[in-house]
Enzyme design. Structure first.
Site, PDB file in Angstrom:
ATOM      1  N   ARG A 108      41.297  28.735  58.562  1.00 45.14           N
ATOM      2  CA  ARG A 108      40.512  28.883  57.328  1.00 45.14           C
ATOM      3  C   ARG A 108      39.167  28.226  57.568  1.00 45.14           C
ATOM      4  O   ARG A 108      39.094  27.010  57.791  1.00 45.14           O
ATOM      5  CB  ARG A 108      41.232  28.234  56.144  1.00 45.14           C
ATOM      6  CG  ARG A 108      40.371  28.119  54.902  1.00 45.14           C
ATOM      7  CD  ARG A 108      41.146  27.761  53.663  1.00 45.14           C
ATOM      8  NE  ARG A 108      41.963  28.874  53.218  1.00 45.14           N
ATOM      9  CZ  ARG A 108      42.514  28.958  52.002  1.00 45.14           C
ATOM     10  NH1 ARG A 108      42.334  27.994  51.121  1.00 45.14           N
ATOM     11  NH2 ARG A 108      43.254  30.000  51.685  1.00 45.14           N
ATOM     12  N   HIS A 135      39.870  37.644  53.033  1.00 42.34           N
ATOM     13  CA  HIS A 135      41.127  36.890  52.883  1.00 42.34           C
ATOM     14  C   HIS A 135      42.294  37.862  53.132  1.00 42.34           C
ATOM     15  O   HIS A 135      43.057  38.179  52.223  1.00 42.34           O
ATOM     16  CB  HIS A 135      41.186  36.277  51.482  1.00 42.34           C
ATOM     17  CG  HIS A 135      42.170  35.167  51.323  1.00 42.34           C
ATOM     18  ND1 HIS A 135      42.980  34.708  52.350  1.00 42.34           N
ATOM     19  CD2 HIS A 135      42.497  34.408  50.236  1.00 42.34           C
ATOM     20  CE1 HIS A 135      43.739  33.737  51.905  1.00 42.34           C
ATOM     21  NE2 HIS A 135      43.469  33.530  50.634  1.00 42.34           N
ATOM     22  N   GLN A 138      46.049  37.124  52.124  1.00 43.90           N
ATOM     23  CA  GLN A 138      46.292  37.249  50.691  1.00 43.90           C
ATOM     24  C   GLN A 138      46.484  38.708  50.301  1.00 43.90           C
ATOM     25  O   GLN A 138      47.379  39.040  49.508  1.00 43.90           O
ATOM     26  CB  GLN A 138      45.107  36.657  49.920  1.00 43.90           C
ATOM     27  CG  GLN A 138      45.254  36.754  48.418  1.00 43.90           C
ATOM     28  CD  GLN A 138      46.363  35.866  47.888  1.00 43.90           C
ATOM     29  OE1 GLN A 138      46.368  34.671  48.137  1.00 43.90           O
ATOM     30  NE2 GLN A 138      47.312  36.440  47.153  1.00 43.90           N
ATOM     31  N   ASP A 230      39.441  37.036  40.474  1.00 47.63           N
ATOM     32  CA  ASP A 230      39.435  35.819  41.299  1.00 47.63           C
ATOM     33  C   ASP A 230      38.381  34.881  40.711  1.00 47.63           C
ATOM     34  O   ASP A 230      37.561  35.290  39.876  1.00 47.63           O
ATOM     35  CB  ASP A 230      39.106  36.187  42.756  1.00 47.63           C
ATOM     36  CG  ASP A 230      39.190  34.999  43.710  1.00 47.63           C
ATOM     37  OD1 ASP A 230      39.872  34.000  43.370  1.00 47.63           O
ATOM     38  OD2 ASP A 230      38.566  35.058  44.783  1.00 47.63           O
ATOM     39  N   CYS A 269      44.868  35.644  43.121  1.00 55.06           N
ATOM     40  CA  CYS A 269      45.329  34.942  44.331  1.00 55.06           C
ATOM     41  C   CYS A 269      45.627  33.479  44.073  1.00 55.06           C
ATOM     42  O   CYS A 269      46.355  32.862  44.842  1.00 55.06           O
ATOM     43  CB  CYS A 269      44.323  35.116  45.455  1.00 55.06           C
ATOM     44  SG  CYS A 269      42.750  34.263  45.192  1.00 55.06           S
ATOM     45  N   ARG A 297      53.033  35.506  49.948  1.00 62.84           N
ATOM     46  CA  ARG A 297      52.236  34.981  51.061  1.00 62.84           C
ATOM     47  C   ARG A 297      53.163  34.601  52.220  1.00 62.84           C
ATOM     48  O   ARG A 297      52.863  34.856  53.385  1.00 62.84           O
ATOM     49  CB  ARG A 297      51.434  33.742  50.629  1.00 62.84           C
ATOM     50  CG  ARG A 297      50.388  33.970  49.570  1.00 62.84           C
ATOM     51  CD  ARG A 297      49.246  34.802  50.085  1.00 62.84           C
ATOM     52  NE  ARG A 297      48.608  34.210  51.257  1.00 62.84           N
ATOM     53  CZ  ARG A 297      47.672  33.257  51.225  1.00 62.84           C
ATOM     54  NH1 ARG A 297      47.234  32.805  50.069  1.00 62.84           N
ATOM     55  NH2 ARG A 297      47.132  32.783  52.337  1.00 62.84           N
TER      56      ARG A 297
HETATM   57  N1  NVA Z   1      37.552  33.358  46.487  1.00 57.53           N
HETATM   58  C1  NVA Z   1      38.280  32.111  46.535  1.00 57.53           C
HETATM   59  C2  NVA Z   1      39.687  32.348  47.010  1.00 57.53           C
HETATM   60  C3  NVA Z   1      40.539  31.110  47.020  1.00 57.53           C
HETATM   61  C4  NVA Z   1      41.915  31.347  47.570  1.00 57.53           C
HETATM   62  C5  NVA Z   1      37.571  31.116  47.412  1.00 57.53           C
HETATM   63  O1  NVA Z   1      37.095  31.496  48.484  1.00 57.53           O
HETATM   64  O2  NVA Z   1      37.488  29.944  47.038  1.00 57.53           O
HETATM   65  N1   CP Z   2      45.346  31.975  47.394  1.00 60.29           N
HETATM   66  C1   CP Z   2      45.090  31.000  48.299  1.00 60.29           C
HETATM   67  O1   CP Z   2      44.652  31.255  49.414  1.00 60.29           O
HETATM   68  O2   CP Z   2      45.398  29.745  47.859  1.00 60.29           O
HETATM   69  P1   CP Z   2      45.071  28.373  48.600  1.00 60.29           P
HETATM   70  O3   CP Z   2      43.578  28.199  48.574  1.00 60.29           O
HETATM   71  O4   CP Z   2      45.790  27.330  47.790  1.00 60.29           O
HETATM   72  O5   CP Z   2      45.564  28.447  50.011  1.00 60.29           O
END
Ligand code: NVA
Ligand code: CP
Length: 313
Positions: A108, A135, A138, A230, A269, A297
């Site tokens: 990540r 992502h 997800q 989201d 998500c 997931r």
């Molecule tokens: N769009 C959000 C998704 C979190 C799982 C982010 O990048 O923070």
């Molecule tokens: N949906 C998701 O990726 O959650 P986290 O940021 O908690 O991993």
């Protein structure tokens, strides 16, 4: 461990790294693994997987750690900010070193360039556990959830409301089109999807019989089988100074649900911000599938790791 010279190493950096038939294989495997969680142990040995986070996480972290253990492997959980990577060791050197210890790298991070650099130098599969742009893990879980709730994915209409420029919108465009869905993104000016991603999604939809629509009309939830939203502020955007009031008409609320099909499935998500991108009434209401989505997931990621390892031998 280092793949034999000459073999192909498959990565999942963005959703269209999986061809339509390949995505279908992963989703079928995910369903099999959900039905029989300990039936396959491709990481027994145990083999190890590095899971590296440059950003916060709850679901991704726990589902990968639990999933890798369920596959018989050892998860090596690394805070990227605390590793040498976080104080200037190059991504290429990190990739080469990790590839000598582990059978896959899950990461990540921020930019696409960073994860592309990791994949370019790794000799094991690299999996995108969220970047600024995509992502894909997800969205595999989302597609699994849609298949469970709607009896399939191809031909169904998915409307995403809100920040159309973020990783979830982009991955739903690519992953949804790959699954043969009709994907609509409804977003205001300043929050519209990347044009190159829209073009890639349209090209994929042309192969699968799906379609892609980008609109600034919040009524795009009309007749949808699936509604998704989201956060309006993704990780890293906390201080970008953008005016998010323009997103208010794109809130996933009861009116949006009422315009959709009666059996609509609502996805998010998570983490959610009740009262901003989604109302409490909707996320905690009967159309919401967010807890199944979060569970999936685990199954989808076990499946994609298994699939990538099999294809990389
Ligand atoms: N769009 C959000 C998704 C979190 C799982 C982010 O990048 O923070
Ligand atoms: N949906 C998701 O990726 O959650 P986290 O940021 O908690 O991993």
């Amino acid at each position: 461990m280092t793949a034999t010279v000459g073999t192909t190493v498959r990565h999942l950096l963005r959703d269209d790294d999986l061809a339509p038939a390949e995505q279908a294989e992963v989703l079928e495997l995910a369903a099999t693994m959900k039905a029989d969680p300990f039936g396959r142990r491709p990481l027994a040995g145990p083999r190890a997987v590095a899971v590296v986070f440059d950003k916060s996480s709850t679901r991704t972290r726990v589902s990968f750690e639990v999933g890798i253990a369920a596959l018989g492997g050892t998860p090596v959980m690394i805070d990227g900010r605390d590793a040498q990577l976080g104080r200037g060791e190059t991504i290429g050197d990190t990739a080469r070193v990790l590839s000598r210890y582990v059978d896959a790298i899950v990461w990540r991070t921020g930019s696409e360039e960073r994860i592309q650099e990791m994949a370019a130098h790794a000799t094991v599969p690299v999996v995108n556990a969220l970047t600024d742009g995509f992502h894909p893990c997800q969205v595999l879980a989302d597609l699994q959830t849609i298949a469970e709730r709607q009896g399939g994915t191809a031909g169904r209409t998915l409307t995403y409301l809100g920040d159309g420029a973020n990783n979830m919108a982009h991955s739903l465009l690519l992953g949804g089109a790959t699954a043969g869905m009709h994907v609509r993104v409804a977003a205001p000016t300043g929050f519209t999807p990347d044009a190159a991603v829209v073009d890639a999604a349209r090209a994929r939809a042309a192969e699968t019989g799906g379609s892609v629509t980008v609109t600034d009309d919040p009524a795009a939830s009309e007749g949808a089988d699936v509604l998704v939203t989201d956060t309006w502020t993704s990780m890293g955007q906390e201080s970008d100074g953008r005016d998010r009031a323009v997103l208010a008409p794109f809130r996933l609320d009861a009116a949006a649900v009422a315009r959709a099909r009666p059996d609509v499935t609502v996805l998010h998500c998570l983490p959610a911000h009740r009262g901003d991108e989604i109302t409490a009434e909707v996320i905690d209401g009967p159309a919401s599938a967010v807890w199944d989505e979060a569970e999936n997931r685990l199954h989808a990621q076990k499946a994609v790791l298994t699939w990538l390892l099999e294809r990389s031998r």
